[in-house]
Design a protein around this motif. Structure first.
Motif, PDB file in Angstrom:
ATOM      1  N   LEU A  33       0.822   3.983  -2.812  1.00  9.43           N
ATOM      2  CA  LEU A  33       0.578   5.513  -2.594  1.00  9.43           C
ATOM      3  C   LEU A  33       1.676   6.603  -3.033  1.00  9.43           C
ATOM      4  O   LEU A  33       1.371   7.521  -3.436  1.00  9.43           O
ATOM      5  N   ASP A  38      -5.365   4.872 -10.830  1.00 12.10           N
ATOM      6  CA  ASP A  38      -4.754   4.821  -9.462  1.00 12.10           C
ATOM      7  C   ASP A  38      -5.249   3.770  -8.700  1.00 12.10           C
ATOM      8  O   ASP A  38      -4.156   3.123  -7.959  1.00 12.10           O
ATOM      9  N   ARG A  39      -6.294   3.512  -8.410  1.00 16.13           N
ATOM     10  CA  ARG A  39      -7.005   2.544  -7.724  1.00 16.13           C
ATOM     11  C   ARG A  39      -6.282   1.048  -8.176  1.00 16.13           C
ATOM     12  O   ARG A  39      -5.930   0.298  -7.387  1.00 16.13           O
ATOM     13  N   ILE A  40      -6.426   0.923  -9.523  1.00 16.14           N
ATOM     14  CA  ILE A  40      -5.871  -0.220  -9.888  1.00 16.14           C
ATOM     15  C   ILE A  40      -4.423  -0.598  -9.672  1.00 16.14           C
ATOM     16  O   ILE A  40      -4.000  -1.685  -9.181  1.00 16.14           O
ATOM     17  N   ARG A  41      -3.284   0.550  -9.905  1.00 18.65           N
ATOM     18  CA  ARG A  41      -1.992   0.242  -9.654  1.00 18.65           C
ATOM     19  C   ARG A  41      -1.893   0.026  -8.099  1.00 18.65           C
ATOM     20  O   ARG A  41      -0.966  -0.689  -7.664  1.00 18.65           O
ATOM     21  N   ILE A  42      -2.475   0.819  -7.140  1.00 18.87           N
ATOM     22  CA  ILE A  42      -2.344   0.606  -5.733  1.00 18.87           C
ATOM     23  C   ILE A  42      -2.715  -1.038  -5.344  1.00 18.87           C
ATOM     24  O   ILE A  42      -2.037  -1.564  -4.697  1.00 18.87           O
ATOM     25  N   THR A  43      -3.929  -1.366  -6.148  1.00 13.54           N
ATOM     26  CA  THR A  43      -4.144  -2.879  -5.717  1.00 13.54           C
ATOM     27  C   THR A  43      -3.140  -3.786  -6.074  1.00 13.54           C
ATOM     28  O   THR A  43      -2.949  -4.731  -5.533  1.00 13.54           O
ATOM     29  N   LEU A  81       0.907  -1.239  -0.044  1.00  9.21           N
ATOM     30  CA  LEU A  81       0.053   0.096   0.069  1.00  9.21           C
ATOM     31  C   LEU A  81       0.865   1.281   0.058  1.00  9.21           C
ATOM     32  O   LEU A  81       0.522   2.292  -0.699  1.00  9.21           O
ATOM     33  N   THR A 139       1.595   6.587  -7.091  1.00 10.66           N
ATOM     34  CA  THR A 139       0.530   7.000  -7.506  1.00 10.66           C
ATOM     35  C   THR A 139       0.143   8.374  -7.149  1.00 10.66           C
ATOM     36  O   THR A 139      -0.134   9.266  -8.084  1.00 10.66           O
ATOM     37  N   LYS A 140       0.153   8.875  -5.869  1.00 11.15           N
ATOM     38  CA  LYS A 140       0.012  10.100  -5.245  1.00 11.15           C
ATOM     39  C   LYS A 140       1.096  10.880  -5.158  1.00 11.15           C
ATOM     40  O   LYS A 140       0.852  12.423  -5.210  1.00 11.15           O
ATOM     41  N   PRO A 156     -10.254   3.386 -13.332  1.00  7.75           N
ATOM     42  CA  PRO A 156      -9.706   3.821 -11.917  1.00  7.75           C
ATOM     43  C   PRO A 156      -8.204   3.643 -11.877  1.00  7.75           C
ATOM     44  O   PRO A 156      -7.938   2.776 -10.952  1.00  7.75           O
TER      45      PRO A 156
END
Length: 319
Positions: A108, A204-209, A104, A111-112, A202
């Motif tokens: 983050l 960023d959400r996919i990359r974080i997952t 995680l 991506t962030k 989505p």
């Protein structure tokens, strides 16, 4: 297209694997013993689980250098918890949570904060390795736990548990990669991240997952290694991230992203562990074993580069 050509196209490592097995069978007759073949499958089953998660990451056009450090930290946390009286199931769960948190954090940061995967995971590699050494105070955490040992030595249905876990992971990853929306999204991001975002995915959400899944896979790797050795250590897992990346790349998954080769990753794990096992039987020093794995990676990268150039050259000739 002939049958051989179809096999080569769908599983390019199958023929090299057969050639290596045949050569080692001649050079070291004990190589083909039932116990030794089982040892190869056992070793390959442990590395293939994080390799499958790394396949998703590389299909996405990214990679994670912190997996080896995750192995050390999760193994150390799990073994320390057991030594401190925590029930083994809870200790294993704690190790998995640590791996998920590492993934995680990587996701983050990338991506962030917009840090490139190479720099982000290189930094976390160093940080997590340091945390593992600090957590264990530089000492091995020795355990003697029957439940933990069962994870590596248990044989439900007469089959070593790590091999059963690998079979389940392979089946799940085949389904996720080729038959689910998530798998298609991962490939779409690897093919063109900007276009995937514009189409409403989505991203960023996919990359974080994917990074969280990779962290959990690294934790499983660490727990299985610690179960096998019956110890946790901040020194475990050094160079493991390169092994995970190597089996994916030699298996045919493109470093440019957009194309996954799950079967190739499985065969890559078998090929590396077959070579490693055979070289051990031939008493080849570990340093030269590392060199051989490195040469495999270079060869795989060269083949990928050639495949990218050939279509362009063909177009130039037509012009």
């Amino acid at each position: 297209m002939t049958v051989v050509a179809r096999v080569v196209k769908s599983a390019p490592l199958l023929i090299p694997l057969i050639v290596v097995v045949a050569a080692l069978a001649v050079a070291a007759p004990q190589f083909v013993s039932g116990q030794n073949i089982q040892n190869i499958f056992f070793a390959a089953s442990i590395i293939v689980i994080p390799g499958l998660a790394m396949t998703l990451c590389i299909t996405m056009g990214e990679f994670d250098l912190s997996v080896g450090s995750t192995v050390a930290l999760t193994g150390a946390v799990t073994c320390t918890a057991i030594v401190n009286g925590t029930p083994t199931a809870f200790a294993v769960g704690l190790g998995l949570i640590v791996g998920a948190v590492v993934g995680l954090v990587n996701g983050l940061i990338i991506t962030k904060l917009g840090v490139t995967p190479f720099i982000a995971t290189l930094a976390t590699l160093v940080i997590i390795r340091g945390a593992a050494l600090a957590y264990t105070e530089g000492r091995d955490v020795i355990v003697n736990d029957a439940v933990l040992k069962y994870l590596a030595a248990g044989r439900p249905l007469g089959i070593p548990l790590p091999i059963l876990l690998a079979i389940v992971a392979i089946c799940v990853m085949f389904w996720v990669t080729y038959y689910t929306r998530f798998g298609r999204w991962v490939a779409a991001i690897g093919s063109n991240r900007d276009a995937a975002g514009l189409s409403g995915l989505p991203v960023d959400r996919i990359r974080i997952t994917v990074y969280v899944l990779l962290g959990i896979a690294g934790a499983i790797w660490g727990i299985l290694i610690s179960a096998q050795l019956q110890k946790g250590s901040g020194q475990l897992g050094v160079g493991f991230e390169l092994d995970a990346i190597t089996i994916v790349v030699i298996g045919g998954t493109s470093l440019l992203g957009g194309r996954a080769a799950i079967l190739g990753t499985v065969l890559g794990a078998l090929l590396i562990e077959t070579i490693r096992n055979g070289l051990n039987l031939l008493n080849v020093p570990p340093a030269y074993q590392r060199i051989s794995i490195g040469l495999l990676l270079v060869a795989a990268l060269a083949i990928q580069a050639i495949r990218r150039k050939v279509p362009l050259e063909a177009l130039d000739e037509k012009k």
